[in-house]
Scaffold this motif. Structure first.
Motif, PDB file in Angstrom:
ATOM      1  N   TRP A 184      -9.821  -6.065  -7.378  1.00  7.42           N
ATOM      2  CA  TRP A 184      -9.554  -7.248  -6.566  1.00  7.42           C
ATOM      3  C   TRP A 184      -8.287  -6.997  -5.772  1.00  7.42           C
ATOM      4  N   SER A 185      -8.228  -7.489  -4.554  1.00  8.02           N
ATOM      5  CA  SER A 185      -7.013  -7.335  -3.765  1.00  8.02           C
ATOM      6  C   SER A 185      -6.740  -8.607  -2.965  1.00  8.02           C
ATOM      7  N   VAL A 186      -5.459  -8.910  -2.820  1.00  8.02           N
ATOM      8  CA  VAL A 186      -4.995 -10.056  -2.034  1.00  8.02           C
ATOM      9  C   VAL A 186      -3.779  -9.600  -1.238  1.00  8.02           C
ATOM     10  N   GLY A 187      -3.541 -10.239  -0.103  1.00  3.93           N
ATOM     11  CA  GLY A 187      -2.369  -9.865   0.664  1.00  3.93           C
ATOM     12  C   GLY A 187      -2.311 -10.536   2.021  1.00  3.93           C
ATOM     13  N   VAL A 188      -1.400 -10.048   2.832  1.00  9.34           N
ATOM     14  CA  VAL A 188      -1.179 -10.554   4.174  1.00  9.34           C
ATOM     15  C   VAL A 188      -0.819  -9.374   5.084  1.00  9.34           C
ATOM     16  N   ALA A 192      -0.984 -13.554  11.700  1.00 10.53           N
ATOM     17  CA  ALA A 192      -0.958 -13.271  10.259  1.00 10.53           C
ATOM     18  C   ALA A 192      -2.358 -13.479   9.691  1.00 10.53           C
ATOM     19  N   THR A 193      -2.803 -12.533   8.892  1.00  5.66           N
ATOM     20  CA  THR A 193      -4.076 -12.653   8.187  1.00  5.66           C
ATOM     21  C   THR A 193      -3.799 -12.616   6.697  1.00  5.66           C
ATOM     22  N   PHE A 194      -4.287 -13.625   5.992  1.00  9.15           N
ATOM     23  CA  PHE A 194      -4.271 -13.654   4.530  1.00  9.15           C
ATOM     24  C   PHE A 194      -5.676 -13.272   4.079  1.00  9.15           C
ATOM     25  N   TYR A 195      -5.776 -12.472   3.015  1.00  9.44           N
ATOM     26  CA  TYR A 195      -7.094 -12.034   2.575  1.00  9.44           C
ATOM     27  C   TYR A 195      -7.196 -12.030   1.060  1.00  9.44           C
ATOM     28  N   GLY A 196      -8.417 -12.157   0.600  1.00  6.14           N
ATOM     29  CA  GLY A 196      -8.789 -11.966  -0.795  1.00  6.14           C
ATOM     30  C   GLY A 196     -10.088 -11.184  -0.799  1.00  6.14           C
TER      31      GLY A 196
END
Length: 148
Positions: free
Chosen positions: A59-63, A71-75
């Motif tokens: 799993w990965s999350v970030g910006v 800005a992109t936030f992702y999961g």
């Protein structure tokens, strides 16, 4: 809207918090767009966190700063059904992202290739073109494994 984005980020981080596996930091990267004449930002700096769920799922999350300079936030969930002894594995990454055209949140599914060494890793995604939301590209990011 920002509260919801941070809520999704916290939920994704919470999903992976109980797993005993490798943990990595990702440091954004570069992109090469299929349509070269659109003036995209191709230096996509950012910060992310990734944790292995099993041998072939993480799993990965970030910006990061995306190609249209937002800005992109992702999961993301990353699935690697194919692996070789050299540290290379291939599969799919899918999840949710913010900050692109015409929609506050978009879904994505991307072919993914990763190489992991002792501490460093490189990951490449093929982002599909989904007009009018996303312009396709090949994206490469660097990762550092800080815990096994």
């Amino acid at each position: 809207m920002k509260t919801r984005v941070w809520g999704v980020f916290a939920l994704c981080a919470g999903l992976v918090s109980g797993v005993q596996a490798a943990e990595l930091l990702s440091f954004g990267g570069g992109s090469l767009h299929f349509e070269r004449d659109l003036g995209h930002n191709e230096f996509n700096y950012g910060l992310g966190y990734e944790r292995d769920w099993s041998e072939d799922i993480s799993w990965s999350v970030g910006v990061y700063k995306n190609s249209i300079r937002r800005a992109t936030f992702y999961g993301l969930a990353n699935w690697y059904p194919w692996a070789w002894d050299s540290g290379i594995r291939a599969g799919l990454s899918g999840g949710l992202m913010t900050g692109y055209h015409k929609s506050p949140v978009i879904g994505t599914l991307m072919p993914t290739l990763e190489w992991r060494g002792e501490r460093l890793a490189l990951q490449a995604y093929v982002v599909p073109t989904i007009k009018p939301y996303v312009d396709g590209a090949v994206v490469v990011q660097v990762k550092y494994q800080f815990r096994r």
